[in-house]
Design an enzyme around this catalytic site. Sequence first.
Site, short mmCIF file in Angstrom:
data_model
loop_
_atom_site.label_atom_id
_atom_site.label_comp_id
_atom_site.label_asym_id
_atom_site.label_seq_id
_atom_site.Cartn_x
_atom_site.Cartn_y
_atom_site.Cartn_z
N ASP A 190 1.16 -1.07 0.22
CA ASP A 190 -0.19 0.28 -0.02
C ASP A 190 0.53 1.25 -0.12
OD1 ASP A 190 -2.72 1.33 -0.07
OD2 ASP A 190 -3.05 -0.24 1.29
N ASP B 30 -10.99 2.18 -3.33
CA ASP B 30 -11.89 1.31 -1.82
C ASP B 30 -13.15 1.43 -1.75
OD1 ASP B 30 -8.82 1.16 -0.41
OD2 ASP B 30 -8.40 2.62 0.57
#
Length: 723
Positions: free
Chosen positions: A456, A521
Site C-alpha cells: 500500500d 477502496d
Amino acid sequence: MTYTALPASPAEFLVLHGRDSSLVIEHHADEGPLWRYWGPRLADGATPGLALRDSRPLPSFMLDHDQPLTVMPGFGVGWFGQSALLAHRGGRDFSLAFQRAEVQWQTPGRALALLLHDDTARLQARLTLSLDAHDVLRVQTTLTNLGDTALELQWLAAATLPLPAEVSAVRSFAGQHNHEFLLQVDALSRSTWRRESRRGRTSHDNWPGAVVTTPGATEHQGLVFGAHLAWSGNHQQSIEWLHDGSYQWQLGEWLAPGEVLLAPGAAISTPEVVASLSTAGLNGLAANFHAELRRRLPWAGGRMTPRPVHLNTWEGLYFDHQLPDLMALADAAAEVGVERFVLDDGWFLGRHHDRAGLGDWWADPGKYPDGLAPLARHVVARGMQFGLWFEPEMVNPDSELHRAHPDWALQLDGRPMLTARHQLVLDISRPEVSQYLFDKMDALLSALPISYIKWDHNRDLAAAGLADGRPGWHVQVGAAYALMQRLLDRHPALEIESCSGGGGRIDFGVLRHTHRVWTSDCIDAGSRVSIQRHFLQFFPPEVMGAHIGTAPAHSTGRSQAMAYRGAVALSGHLGVELDVRHLDADTRRQLCGWIALYKQWRDHIHASRTWLGEAGDHVVWQLHGQPGGDDFLFISLRTAPSGHRYQRTARLPMLEAGARYRLRVVTPDGLPESQLYCGSAPFFDALRTPEGVEMDGDWLRQGGLPLPRSLAETGFIVHLHKC
C-alpha cells in the site's frame, strides 16, 4: 559568431508496420527526423515518395525554412510549439535542436533506435521505437550530457506522437479516492489540452494516459488512438494543435525545479510510453493494451496460474485483530471456497489505529504473542495461501523507527512536516532505509509461508526533500520499483498487489513488478460498474481486484443484493471483503455460488478478449471470449430502473456471421431467480433449460441478443457456445 547551414540532405523513409497500423518517419542526416505518419496499416513498400517540405508551400509571414514536427521538437530555433526538451547550463545552451541523426535498426520493419546529436548544446538523445504485431508502439528516450558542465533538465518528453487532423475528442480519467477512473471527454480544438499530476504517484485524479477518438468512433468501430506513460510518479501530457490541422501528443515525467541535474557524461532515461491505435474502436484498442500488459506481467515461471479467490480482512475486522477471531474467519473463508487469505493492516507493533506503528514491521506481541506463525500455519492448513499487508514507503511519527531515525523521512528544512493519514514518507532512495525495509520484509517472507503481499501507499508526496535538500519525487519511484524487484528476486514465487488508497498507483510501470492492482477502496457494486469498465480500457481483467463487499457498503452506505455484488465482481480477480462468519444461511449459500461460478469461468475470462457495450436505458454489458472462438460469456448489468416499456437488445458484432450459437442462462447455485430478472417470456424460460436456445450468429450481430426486463441493480449472464 558561427552559423550552421540549414538542413539540405535527402530524405529517407523509415517505416514500421504492425498488424493493422504503420508509422513513417522522414529521416535527414543533418536534422532531427520528421514525423510523417501514424495511422492505419499501409501497404508494404508504401512511402510518401517525396520530402514533406517539397509538398507544402510556405504561408505568409513565416520563417524562410519550414519547421515540421520532428520526433523530438527543439526550442529556440523556429519550432514554436511545445518542445520535447527544455534544459540549460546556468542560463546558457537553452537553444536546443538536433543537427545530426543516425538510424540503428534493431528489427527491420519493427524496431529501431534514432541517435540524435546537438553539437551546439553538446547533447545526445537516443530514441527507441518498436511496433509489434498487436499494434503496440513503445517509445523511450535517453538523454546524455556531452558537455563539460552540468545540465539542468526542466522537461524531457518520453514521446512526441503525431495525431491526424481528423481526431476530434480525448477521453481521459479523473477522480478521487473511492471514485477512480472517472471518464472525462473533451473536444479537441486549437486550445491545448493538458493534464498534470504532481502528487508523487500515478494519482486518483489525473491518470497518465488517454484515448483520442475520431468522429463516429464507437466501442466496436472507428479509428482511435491511445497512449499511456508507464510511470508511478509525477507526469504530464498535452495535445497541441499544429498549423496544418494535425496535433502533437507529448507524454513524460513532470520534473520539479532542480530535480534532474545531469553531470558531464551522465544520462537519464525517461519512462516508457506505451501507445496504440485501432480501427475497431475502443474495444479494439483495449485488446491491444491487454495483450501488451499480459506480455510484460512478471508471473513466476513466466506463466499465470488461476487467480485464486481472495479474502481480505480489512473491512471485516479493520484494526481489531484477535487471533481466535482470525482463525475462525479463516475457517469460514475456507468453507465458502476462498483460496487466499490476506491479513490486512493492524498486525504490526502498536497498530491499533492509523496513528501509529508504520515502519515497525514485526508482529504486535499483544495481538500475536507467538508471532504470525500460528495464524499463517492455520491458514495454510485450511488449504489457502497466506498474504500480508505492508506499507513500506511510509512511517508514523509515533513509531520506533521514526523515534530512532527521524531524518529518514522526506522533509525540507524550514518547512512543516506535513502528515497525511498521520504518516510521513520514508526516503527509500537512501540505501540504509531501503536495506532496513528489505531486511524486515525478507525476514517475514523467509520465516513464514507468505505467498502474497498487498503493498500500500496511502498518501501524496509533499515536502518531498532528500537529505541534501534536493527534490525527491523522481528517485522515490525508482527506489520503490527497485525494492519490489529485490524482494521478487529473493522470493520468485511471491506475488505483489499494488494499492494506493485504492487506485492511486495503477500503471504499466508498477505492473512490471506487481501482479494485481486494487482498483478502488470503494467496493459499492453500484460505483464499481463504471470504475471497472473504464479500468478495462487499458488493463485486462485478471489484474483487476474486484471484491464482493458488505451491504451496506462502507464507502457509500448503499446496499445491493448479493446477486448484483457477485455479478459485478465476477469479471475481475474476484475477492471477498467482509466477515464471512456473520452471514445468514441464504447469503452464505449465494456467496458460495458466486465463488464456484468464478472458479468455473476464471480461466476463460482471464485469458480471453473483453468487449464492452451498452444496450441503452441504463444497461451495460461485457463479453469475454476469443474472436472466432467457441465459447463466450455474456454479462449484462442494469444499473438503474428502466425508463422503457421494452428492453433493447445487445448487438454482438464480434460473433461469426455464419455460425450458430447455443445459449444458456448462467445462474450461480443458491441464487433466487427473482434476483436476476422479472417479466419473463418464453425465450428466457427456454434459456434456463439444459437445451437452451439456438440463434444465428448474424442475427446476434445485427438484431442482437434479447435482454430481460429486470429490476435495478440486477445482472443477466449467458453462455454462448458455437454449435
